[in-house]
Motif scaffolding. Structure first.
Motif, PDB file in Angstrom:
ATOM      1  N   MET A 175       0.830  -1.206   0.000  1.00 36.17           N
ATOM      2  CA  MET A 175       0.000   0.000   0.000  1.00 36.17           C
ATOM      3  C   MET A 175       0.867   1.259   0.000  1.00 36.17           C
ATOM      4  O   MET A 175       0.545   2.242  -0.686  1.00 36.17           O
ATOM      5  CB  MET A 175      -0.935  -0.010   1.215  1.00 36.17           C
ATOM      6  N   ARG A 176       1.968   1.231   0.748  1.00 38.22           N
ATOM      7  CA  ARG A 176       2.865   2.387   0.736  1.00 38.22           C
ATOM      8  C   ARG A 176       3.461   2.585  -0.658  1.00 38.22           C
ATOM      9  O   ARG A 176       3.603   3.717  -1.129  1.00 38.22           O
ATOM     10  CB  ARG A 176       3.976   2.178   1.766  1.00 38.22           C
ATOM     11  N   MET A 232       0.814   4.217  -2.931  1.00 38.47           N
ATOM     12  CA  MET A 232       0.658   5.654  -2.685  1.00 38.47           C
ATOM     13  C   MET A 232       1.863   6.423  -3.222  1.00 38.47           C
ATOM     14  O   MET A 232       1.710   7.525  -3.775  1.00 38.47           O
ATOM     15  CB  MET A 232       0.465   5.914  -1.190  1.00 38.47           C
ATOM     16  N   LEU A 238       1.418   6.724  -6.953  1.00 45.90           N
ATOM     17  CA  LEU A 238       0.469   7.779  -7.318  1.00 45.90           C
ATOM     18  C   LEU A 238       1.112   9.151  -7.183  1.00 45.90           C
ATOM     19  O   LEU A 238       0.975  10.014  -8.058  1.00 45.90           O
ATOM     20  CB  LEU A 238      -0.786   7.702  -6.431  1.00 45.90           C
ATOM     21  N   ARG A 239       1.834   9.332  -6.067  1.00 49.79           N
ATOM     22  CA  ARG A 239       2.489  10.620  -5.816  1.00 49.79           C
ATOM     23  C   ARG A 239       3.532  10.900  -6.894  1.00 49.79           C
ATOM     24  O   ARG A 239       3.631  12.013  -7.405  1.00 49.79           O
ATOM     25  CB  ARG A 239       3.130  10.613  -4.427  1.00 49.79           C
ATOM     26  N   MET A 266      -5.594  11.244  -4.903  1.00 46.08           N
ATOM     27  CA  MET A 266      -5.075  10.066  -4.208  1.00 46.08           C
ATOM     28  C   MET A 266      -6.075   9.561  -3.182  1.00 46.08           C
ATOM     29  O   MET A 266      -6.289   8.350  -3.037  1.00 46.08           O
ATOM     30  CB  MET A 266      -3.743  10.409  -3.538  1.00 46.08           C
ATOM     31  N   LEU A 313      -7.867   5.828  -3.210  1.00 48.49           N
ATOM     32  CA  LEU A 313      -7.729   4.940  -2.060  1.00 48.49           C
ATOM     33  C   LEU A 313      -9.097   4.565  -1.504  1.00 48.49           C
ATOM     34  O   LEU A 313      -9.328   3.424  -1.091  1.00 48.49           O
ATOM     35  CB  LEU A 313      -6.872   5.595  -0.978  1.00 48.49           C
ATOM     36  N   ALA A 331      -4.529   1.804   5.352  1.00 45.62           N
ATOM     37  CA  ALA A 331      -3.731   2.730   4.548  1.00 45.62           C
ATOM     38  C   ALA A 331      -4.299   4.140   4.691  1.00 45.62           C
ATOM     39  O   ALA A 331      -5.522   4.337   4.638  1.00 45.62           O
ATOM     40  CB  ALA A 331      -3.734   2.300   3.083  1.00 45.62           C
ATOM     41  N   ALA A 368      -4.802   8.062   3.637  1.00 43.89           N
ATOM     42  CA  ALA A 368      -4.794   8.979   2.496  1.00 43.89           C
ATOM     43  C   ALA A 368      -4.087  10.268   2.892  1.00 43.89           C
ATOM     44  O   ALA A 368      -4.095  10.649   4.069  1.00 43.89           O
ATOM     45  CB  ALA A 368      -6.226   9.279   2.068  1.00 43.89           C
ATOM     46  N   PRO A 369      -3.470  10.942   1.941  1.00 49.87           N
ATOM     47  CA  PRO A 369      -2.834  12.230   2.262  1.00 49.87           C
ATOM     48  C   PRO A 369      -3.883  13.257   2.653  1.00 49.87           C
ATOM     49  O   PRO A 369      -5.018  13.231   2.161  1.00 49.87           O
ATOM     50  CB  PRO A 369      -2.139  12.610   0.950  1.00 49.87           C
TER      51      PRO A 369
END
Length: 308
Positions: free
Chosen positions: A66-67, A70, A73-74, A83, A87, A111, A113-114
């Protein structure tokens, strides 16, 4: 990156989407976005592990996976809001898949989300909203088109309709009584009051319209008689705001937001406004009503049974 996913994963995804459509009444646009987001996630796992992701591999997703997703995506330039949406779609799919397949989805569900700051739509002042409607009516060369545009914008402001809801009305909705049954997002129905000024605006348009209000035809028609394109309403409000010197945030959606904000400022309670707007949660309504905290507390104290 290839977006190919295994047949088993695709079958599971389509089963979930079909169930969501039937049981939760999700809108087609939402389902399409969910499909895209989940396919992107599964395709990432396929590339990340260099092997097809059938149901068994999907059940073994880890926190590092999951990290990595992310970070992917970033690295691809996705904004925090985007994002978070992706998620959320993955988590919804995994809740369903884990229940069906009998595995523990903790790594996915935990996980994070930002964080991002939600942009609040900006309401127009009451006099600006009225000026917008008056100016919109003068933009078109044909009188019936000007009356049509004014009627649509009046419904956005006077009834709090989404532009898709206003343009989704048919001849069956006319004549309008004191209320209107609206089918909104996710096929959710709600009843909204229709102010006399809104009825008058629609009536004035229909008196001039070259086409009659037939039951199965769109109430608001384009120049050639077909359904009115929402882009035309966006364009005419853009012209009006430029003429009035209003900011770029003065959009058709801002008229709906202004409806909610002005109701709240006049003493309306959040729960009633939530129902009028057709929001699923009260928090969404609060995001639409950018009024000062003191007024919100006054509304809370006046309406909450435990207050005081």
């Amino acid at each position: 990156m290839s977006l190919e996913i295994s047949p088993a994963a695709r079958d599971a995804l389509e089963s979930w989407l079909t169930g969501s459509r039937a049981l939760r009444g999700m809108a087609e646009n939402t389902l399409t976005a969910y499909r895209t987001d989940v396919v992107e996630f599964i395709a990432f796992l396929t590339a990340h592990h260099a092997e097809p992701q059938g149901l068994s591999p999907l059940a073994r997703v880890t926190t590092p996976d999951m990290r990595a997703f992310m970070a992917h995506l970033r690295g691809g330039g996705a904004a925090p809001r985007s994002m978070a949406r992706k998620l959320s779609a993955v988590k919804s799919f995994y809740r369903w898949l884990a229940e069906r397949e009998g595995f523990e989805p903790t790594a996915v569900l935990l996980a994070r989300a930002p964080k991002f700051q939600k942009k609040l739509p900006r309401p127009l002042a009451e006099d600006a909203a009225r000026a917008m409607i008056d100016t919109v009516s003068l933009q078109a060369r044909d009188g019936w088109i000007g009356a049509r545009d004014a009627a649509v914008v009046t419904l956005l402001y006077g009834c709090g309709l989404r532009i898709s809801e206003a343009l989704g009305l048919t001849g069956r909705d006319w004549p309008m009584g004191e209320s209107l049954r609206i089918v909104g997002k996710g096929d959710k129905e709600r009843i909204v009051p229709v102010l006399p000024v809104a009825r008058q605006a629609v009536g004035a348009y229909l008196d001039l319209c070259p086409w009659p209000a037939e039951p199965d035809s769109p109430l608001f028609r384009g120049k050639r008689g077909g359904a009115l394109n929402p882009r035309l309403i966006q364009k005419v409000t853009e012209q009006a705001r430029m003429q009035l010197g209003l900011p770029a945030t003065a959009t058709p959606h801002a008229m709906r937001h202004s409806f909610a904000t002005h109701l709240l400022s006049a003493g309306g309670d959040l729960r009633s406004i939530q129902e009028l707007l057709g929001h699923a949660s009260l928090s969404t309504t609060q995001a639409y009503t950018s009024v000062d905290e003191v007024h919100l507390m006054k509304v809370y104290e006046a309406t909450h049974p435990k207050a005081g």
